[in-house]
Write a protein that holds these residues in place. Structure first.
Motif, PDB file in Angstrom:
ATOM      1  N   LEU A 195      -2.228  26.156  34.097  1.00  0.00           N
ATOM      2  CA  LEU A 195      -3.258  24.788  34.635  1.00  0.00           C
ATOM      3  C   LEU A 195      -2.906  23.629  33.874  1.00  0.00           C
ATOM      4  O   LEU A 195      -3.780  22.662  33.622  1.00  0.00           O
ATOM      5  CB  LEU A 195      -4.773  25.266  34.255  1.00  0.00           C
ATOM      6  N   SER A 196      -1.776  23.657  33.275  1.00  0.00           N
ATOM      7  CA  SER A 196      -1.260  22.525  32.604  1.00  0.00           C
ATOM      8  C   SER A 196      -1.178  21.236  33.302  1.00  0.00           C
ATOM      9  O   SER A 196      -1.118  20.289  32.829  1.00  0.00           O
ATOM     10  CB  SER A 196      -0.119  22.790  31.632  1.00  0.00           C
ATOM     11  N   GLU A 197      -0.905  21.238  34.539  1.00  0.00           N
ATOM     12  CA  GLU A 197      -0.654  20.304  35.419  1.00  0.00           C
ATOM     13  C   GLU A 197      -1.821  20.002  36.391  1.00  0.00           C
ATOM     14  O   GLU A 197      -1.986  18.774  36.915  1.00  0.00           O
ATOM     15  CB  GLU A 197       0.401  20.509  36.518  1.00  0.00           C
ATOM     16  N   SER A 198      -2.753  20.924  36.779  1.00  0.00           N
ATOM     17  CA  SER A 198      -3.790  20.670  37.633  1.00  0.00           C
ATOM     18  C   SER A 198      -4.802  21.899  37.408  1.00  0.00           C
ATOM     19  O   SER A 198      -4.395  23.007  36.759  1.00  0.00           O
ATOM     20  CB  SER A 198      -3.315  20.550  39.091  1.00  0.00           C
ATOM     21  N   GLY A 199      -5.993  21.903  38.088  1.00  0.00           N
ATOM     22  CA  GLY A 199      -6.853  22.848  37.968  1.00  0.00           C
ATOM     23  C   GLY A 199      -8.125  22.907  37.011  1.00  0.00           C
ATOM     24  O   GLY A 199      -7.999  22.058  36.104  1.00  0.00           O
ATOM     25  N   VAL A 200      -8.976  23.421  37.091  1.00  0.00           N
ATOM     26  CA  VAL A 200     -10.269  23.713  36.083  1.00  0.00           C
ATOM     27  C   VAL A 200      -9.887  24.913  35.221  1.00  0.00           C
ATOM     28  O   VAL A 200      -9.880  26.103  35.632  1.00  0.00           O
ATOM     29  CB  VAL A 200     -11.438  23.783  36.741  1.00  0.00           C
ATOM     30  N   CYS A 201     -10.080  24.874  33.928  1.00  0.00           N
ATOM     31  CA  CYS A 201      -9.837  25.881  32.942  1.00  0.00           C
ATOM     32  C   CYS A 201     -11.140  26.701  32.608  1.00  0.00           C
ATOM     33  O   CYS A 201     -11.933  25.902  31.979  1.00  0.00           O
ATOM     34  CB  CYS A 201      -9.307  25.655  31.669  1.00  0.00           C
ATOM     35  N   GLY A 202     -11.415  27.535  33.577  1.00  0.00           N
ATOM     36  CA  GLY A 202     -12.663  28.197  33.596  1.00  0.00           C
ATOM     37  C   GLY A 202     -13.374  28.837  32.333  1.00  0.00           C
ATOM     38  O   GLY A 202     -12.404  29.473  31.756  1.00  0.00           O
ATOM     39  N   VAL A 203     -14.384  28.738  32.202  1.00  0.00           N
ATOM     40  CA  VAL A 203     -15.120  29.527  30.954  1.00  0.00           C
ATOM     41  C   VAL A 203     -14.753  31.134  31.385  1.00  0.00           C
ATOM     42  O   VAL A 203     -14.481  31.854  30.438  1.00  0.00           O
ATOM     43  CB  VAL A 203     -16.403  29.232  30.828  1.00  0.00           C
ATOM     44  N   MET A 204     -15.122  31.751  32.444  1.00  0.00           N
ATOM     45  CA  MET A 204     -14.962  33.085  32.818  1.00  0.00           C
ATOM     46  C   MET A 204     -13.416  33.312  32.694  1.00  0.00           C
ATOM     47  O   MET A 204     -12.894  34.513  31.994  1.00  0.00           O
ATOM     48  CB  MET A 204     -15.249  33.292  34.084  1.00  0.00           C
ATOM     49  N   ARG A 205     -12.376  32.669  33.259  1.00  0.00           N
ATOM     50  CA  ARG A 205     -11.071  32.761  33.009  1.00  0.00           C
ATOM     51  C   ARG A 205     -10.580  32.870  31.498  1.00  0.00           C
ATOM     52  O   ARG A 205      -9.976  33.742  31.113  1.00  0.00           O
ATOM     53  CB  ARG A 205     -10.280  31.491  33.609  1.00  0.00           C
ATOM     54  N   GLN A 206     -11.208  31.966  30.411  1.00  0.00           N
ATOM     55  CA  GLN A 206     -11.106  32.041  29.220  1.00  0.00           C
ATOM     56  C   GLN A 206     -11.523  33.558  28.665  1.00  0.00           C
ATOM     57  O   GLN A 206     -10.768  33.949  27.908  1.00  0.00           O
ATOM     58  CB  GLN A 206     -11.790  30.916  28.405  1.00  0.00           C
ATOM     59  N   VAL A 207     -12.702  33.867  29.041  1.00  0.00           N
ATOM     60  CA  VAL A 207     -13.340  35.321  28.536  1.00  0.00           C
ATOM     61  C   VAL A 207     -12.443  36.307  28.976  1.00  0.00           C
ATOM     62  O   VAL A 207     -12.016  37.020  28.070  1.00  0.00           O
ATOM     63  CB  VAL A 207     -14.546  35.324  29.077  1.00  0.00           C
ATOM     64  N   ILE A 208     -11.943  36.238  30.274  1.00  0.00           N
ATOM     65  CA  ILE A 208     -11.196  37.481  30.695  1.00  0.00           C
ATOM     66  C   ILE A 208      -9.900  37.504  29.929  1.00  0.00           C
ATOM     67  O   ILE A 208      -9.338  38.627  29.577  1.00  0.00           O
ATOM     68  CB  ILE A 208     -10.905  37.402  32.146  1.00  0.00           C
ATOM     69  N   LEU A 209      -9.227  35.984  29.825  1.00  0.00           N
ATOM     70  CA  LEU A 209      -7.778  36.272  28.891  1.00  0.00           C
ATOM     71  C   LEU A 209      -7.934  36.453  27.653  1.00  0.00           C
ATOM     72  O   LEU A 209      -7.044  37.224  27.009  1.00  0.00           O
ATOM     73  CB  LEU A 209      -7.190  34.688  28.983  1.00  0.00           C
ATOM     74  N   ASN A 210      -8.943  35.951  26.991  1.00  0.00           N
ATOM     75  CA  ASN A 210      -8.972  36.096  25.494  1.00  0.00           C
ATOM     76  C   ASN A 210      -9.795  37.326  25.055  1.00  0.00           C
ATOM     77  O   ASN A 210      -9.922  37.689  23.729  1.00  0.00           O
ATOM     78  CB  ASN A 210      -9.391  34.815  24.776  1.00  0.00           C
ATOM     79  N   GLU A 211     -10.906  37.856  25.632  1.00  0.00           N
ATOM     80  CA  GLU A 211     -11.822  38.803  25.149  1.00  0.00           C
ATOM     81  C   GLU A 211     -11.734  40.089  26.078  1.00  0.00           C
ATOM     82  O   GLU A 211     -11.465  41.115  25.421  1.00  0.00           O
ATOM     83  CB  GLU A 211     -13.189  38.221  25.230  1.00  0.00           C
ATOM     84  N   VAL A 212     -11.704  40.026  27.245  1.00  0.00           N
ATOM     85  CA  VAL A 212     -12.237  41.273  28.126  1.00  0.00           C
ATOM     86  C   VAL A 212     -10.724  42.007  28.405  1.00  0.00           C
ATOM     87  O   VAL A 212     -10.596  43.042  27.950  1.00  0.00           O
ATOM     88  CB  VAL A 212     -12.782  40.890  29.530  1.00  0.00           C
ATOM     89  N   ALA A 213      -9.831  41.399  28.844  1.00  0.00           N
ATOM     90  CA  ALA A 213      -8.630  42.070  29.097  1.00  0.00           C
ATOM     91  C   ALA A 213      -8.080  42.805  27.965  1.00  0.00           C
ATOM     92  O   ALA A 213      -7.534  43.814  27.865  1.00  0.00           O
ATOM     93  CB  ALA A 213      -7.551  41.150  29.826  1.00  0.00           C
ATOM     94  N   PRO A 214      -7.835  41.837  26.810  1.00  0.00           N
ATOM     95  CA  PRO A 214      -7.386  42.573  25.703  1.00  0.00           C
ATOM     96  C   PRO A 214      -7.970  43.793  25.147  1.00  0.00           C
ATOM     97  O   PRO A 214      -7.479  44.620  24.551  1.00  0.00           O
ATOM     98  CB  PRO A 214      -7.169  41.286  24.590  1.00  0.00           C
ATOM     99  N   LYS A 215      -9.334  43.622  25.147  1.00  0.00           N
ATOM    100  CA  LYS A 215     -10.346  44.684  24.620  1.00  0.00           C
ATOM    101  C   LYS A 215     -10.050  46.115  25.545  1.00  0.00           C
ATOM    102  O   LYS A 215     -10.104  47.219  24.858  1.00  0.00           O
ATOM    103  CB  LYS A 215     -11.678  44.490  24.760  1.00  0.00           C
ATOM    104  N   ILE A 216      -9.532  45.902  26.547  1.00  0.00           N
ATOM    105  CA  ILE A 216      -9.354  47.198  27.544  1.00  0.00           C
ATOM    106  C   ILE A 216      -7.828  47.329  27.586  1.00  0.00           C
ATOM    107  O   ILE A 216      -7.335  48.282  28.364  1.00  0.00           O
ATOM    108  CB  ILE A 216      -9.986  47.257  28.814  1.00  0.00           C
ATOM    109  N   GLY A 217      -7.027  46.649  27.043  1.00  0.00           N
ATOM    110  CA  GLY A 217      -5.525  46.851  26.810  1.00  0.00           C
ATOM    111  C   GLY A 217      -4.777  46.582  28.052  1.00  0.00           C
ATOM    112  O   GLY A 217      -3.635  46.930  28.480  1.00  0.00           O
ATOM    113  N   ILE A 218      -5.327  45.381  28.898  1.00  0.00           N
ATOM    114  CA  ILE A 218      -4.402  45.238  30.088  1.00  0.00           C
ATOM    115  C   ILE A 218      -3.610  43.532  29.569  1.00  0.00           C
ATOM    116  O   ILE A 218      -4.487  42.697  29.269  1.00  0.00           O
ATOM    117  CB  ILE A 218      -5.624  44.519  31.238  1.00  0.00           C
ATOM    118  N   PRO A 219      -2.589  43.758  29.804  1.00  0.00           N
ATOM    119  CA  PRO A 219      -1.810  42.506  29.137  1.00  0.00           C
ATOM    120  C   PRO A 219      -2.016  41.385  30.449  1.00  0.00           C
ATOM    121  O   PRO A 219      -2.191  41.968  31.544  1.00  0.00           O
ATOM    122  CB  PRO A 219      -0.054  43.032  29.394  1.00  0.00           C
TER     123      PRO A 219
END
Length: 291
Positions: A195-219
């Motif tokens: 999203l460096s060129e367009s789009g909204v950096c969503g809160v849920m997107r951040q949570v999934i990338l930084n919190e949820v996916a890493p905690k269950i080992g999904i790259p």
């Protein structure tokens, strides 16, 4: 408040105060907003909403401290109850004619409490939109008030069985949906568009990338997303802070014909379960006194 009641509005902390017609958010879209889920008087994921708003205001040069923002939101919470949506809008304060914002740095804050609405669908059918999304690094990621692309794109269909539309660049890359971010699963790796060129950096997107996916080992991987890569995905889901994670079961072309169908598989199901646990653990960490 019930679903039949009108929204409640506060302007600069005053309930039912009128917004000035000279407000630069109204005149030029000069501002930002957050759409927060309200549950039993508590805002879900408030620290993420707060951080995104403060970061965005700094990028726009609008002066509002985090403590002032939080105080105004707290005041609104103390004046209402129940669940629904709390929309927080911050604009640059009133100004005269012209785009120039030099010397106009102060903020106007509008908070709206919408009553609880119909629960979201358990799965989505989505279509490609004709309306392209603009690319501009100066505004990329911001949840700014200039959302005409989303309005035009959402007007492209009236079929209630189609839940969302996907916005593409002029080159045909997938960026986001009109009101959600998108993830695909490919070879057990989660991919979401850059999203460096367009789009909204969503809160849920951040949570999934930084919190949820890493905690269950999904790259995870953030990268440009082509339509071909999306079609070849094993699973697709959309997300935002109000509905969480919703699997996509059908992607249609811009004319309404089906491009590909999907099932809600183990990646989405595991993420949904992990997100539920994460959200439950965050409730006690909310800065809101009611929580």
């Amino acid at each position: 408040m019930t679903a039949n009641q009108a929204p409640v509005v506060w302007v600069d902390g005053v309930r039912d105060k009128r917004l000035s017609p000279l407000n630069r958010g109204l005149a030029y879209g000069d501002g930002l907003f957050e759409t927060c889920r309200l549950e039993s008087g508590c805002i879900a994921l408030w620290p993420w909403h707060r951080a995104r708003m403060i970061d965005g205001l700094a990028r726009l040069g609008i002066e509002l401290s985090g403590s002032t923002l939080e105080s105004l939101v707290q005041s609104a919470l103390d004046d209402t109850s129940g669940s629904g949506i709390l929309k927080v809008i911050v604009t640059r304060q009133d100004g005269g004619r012209g785009y120039r914002a030099s010397g106009i740095c102060g903020a106007c804050t509008v908070i709206i409490h919408y009553p609880a609405s119909i629960p979201p669908s358990s799965s989505y059918r989505v279509r490609l939109c004709h309306t392209p999304i603009a690319q501009n690094p100066a505004t990329a990621g911001l949840k700014h008030l200039c959302r005409l692309e989303n309005v035009i794109a959402r007007s492209e269909w009236s079929d209630d069985t189609i839940h969302e539309g996907l916005l593409l660049t002029q080159a045909g890359e997938v960026v986001e949906a009109t009101a959600h971010n998108i993830f695909i699963a490919h070879s057990n790796v989660l991919i979401t568009p850059d999203l460096s060129e367009s789009g909204v950096c969503g809160v849920m997107r951040q949570v999934i990338l930084n919190e949820v996916a890493p905690k269950i080992g999904i790259p995870t991987r953030v990268a440009p997303l082509t339509q071909a890569e999306m079609i070849c995905a094993s699973e697709i889901f959309l997300c935002n802070s109000n509905v969480g994670i919703v699997p996509v079961v059908d992607v249609l072309n811009s004319e309404g014909g089906s491009l590909q169908q999907y099932v809600s598989g183990p990646v989405v199901q595991n993420l949904q379960a992990a997100l539920e646990q994460f959200l439950a653990s965050q409730q006690l960490l909310s800065p809101m006194r009611r929580c």
